[in-house]
Design a protein around this motif. Structure first.
Motif, mmCIF file in Angstrom:
data_model
loop_
_atom_site.group_PDB
_atom_site.id
_atom_site.type_symbol
_atom_site.label_atom_id
_atom_site.label_comp_id
_atom_site.label_asym_id
_atom_site.label_seq_id
_atom_site.Cartn_x
_atom_site.Cartn_y
_atom_site.Cartn_z
ATOM 1 N N LEU A 183 -20.470 30.218 0.403
ATOM 2 C CA LEU A 183 -19.162 30.825 0.669
ATOM 3 C C LEU A 183 -19.241 31.849 1.797
ATOM 4 N N LEU A 184 -20.305 32.629 1.806
ATOM 5 C CA LEU A 184 -20.467 33.615 2.881
ATOM 6 C C LEU A 184 -20.655 32.918 4.223
ATOM 7 N N GLN A 185 -21.462 31.884 4.256
ATOM 8 C CA GLN A 185 -21.675 31.153 5.507
ATOM 9 C C GLN A 185 -20.381 30.497 5.998
ATOM 10 N N THR A 186 -19.609 29.982 5.068
ATOM 11 C CA THR A 186 -18.327 29.371 5.424
ATOM 12 C C THR A 186 -17.371 30.413 5.994
ATOM 13 N N ALA A 187 -17.333 31.577 5.360
ATOM 14 C CA ALA A 187 -16.468 32.655 5.846
ATOM 15 C C ALA A 187 -16.896 33.106 7.240
ATOM 16 N N ALA A 188 -18.205 33.204 7.456
ATOM 17 C CA ALA A 188 -18.706 33.624 8.769
ATOM 18 C C ALA A 188 -18.350 32.594 9.842
ATOM 19 N N SER A 189 -18.512 31.324 9.510
ATOM 20 C CA SER A 189 -18.160 30.266 10.467
ATOM 21 C C SER A 189 -16.664 30.281 10.768
ATOM 22 N N SER A 190 -15.858 30.447 9.746
ATOM 23 C CA SER A 190 -14.403 30.498 9.930
ATOM 24 C C SER A 190 -14.004 31.679 10.803
ATOM 25 N N PHE A 191 -14.669 32.799 10.602
ATOM 26 C CA PHE A 191 -14.371 33.981 11.413
ATOM 27 C C PHE A 191 -14.736 33.725 12.877
ATOM 28 N N GLN A 192 -15.902 33.128 13.094
ATOM 29 C CA GLN A 192 -16.338 32.846 14.464
ATOM 30 C C GLN A 192 -15.382 31.894 15.173
ATOM 31 N N LEU A 193 -14.767 31.010 14.416
ATOM 32 C CA LEU A 193 -13.818 30.060 14.994
ATOM 33 C C LEU A 193 -12.406 30.641 15.111
ATOM 34 N N GLY A 194 -12.225 31.851 14.581
ATOM 35 C CA GLY A 194 -10.917 32.483 14.638
ATOM 36 C C GLY A 194 -9.975 32.034 13.533
ATOM 37 N N ALA A 195 -10.497 31.355 12.538
ATOM 38 C CA ALA A 195 -9.650 30.832 11.463
ATOM 39 C C ALA A 195 -9.390 31.851 10.359
ATOM 40 N N THR A 196 -10.230 32.875 10.277
ATOM 41 C CA THR A 196 -10.031 33.928 9.280
ATOM 42 C C THR A 196 -10.195 35.289 9.934
#
Length: 69
Positions: A6-19
């Motif tokens: 979940l943390l890795q997913t959140a980090a990836s989403s943040f890097q993509l600008g999705a969160t």
């Protein structure tokens, strides 16, 4: 493992600008709390084993003195 994912997913989403940064920080807080809870549970387990060994005698619990896990 799920907390890590979940943390890795959140980090990836943040890097993509999705969160947002707030969502990433919340995921990190949740991860940290999960890790703390896990370590607390391990400590409580080890303390319970020590108390049990003390109550029955360490040789009676594991078969040999000093062979606790």
């Amino acid at each position: 493992e799920r907390a890590t994912w979940l943390l890795q997913t959140a980090a990836s989403s943040f890097q993509l600008g999705a969160t947002s940064l707030l969502e990433l920080l919340e995921a990190k807080r949740t991860y940290n709390q999960t890790q703390e809870d896990y370590l607390d549970a391990r400590q409580a387990y080890r303390e319970a084993l020590a108390q049990l060994a003390n109550a029955v005698g360490s040789a009676g619990l594991w078969g040999q003195p000093g062979s606790a896990p």
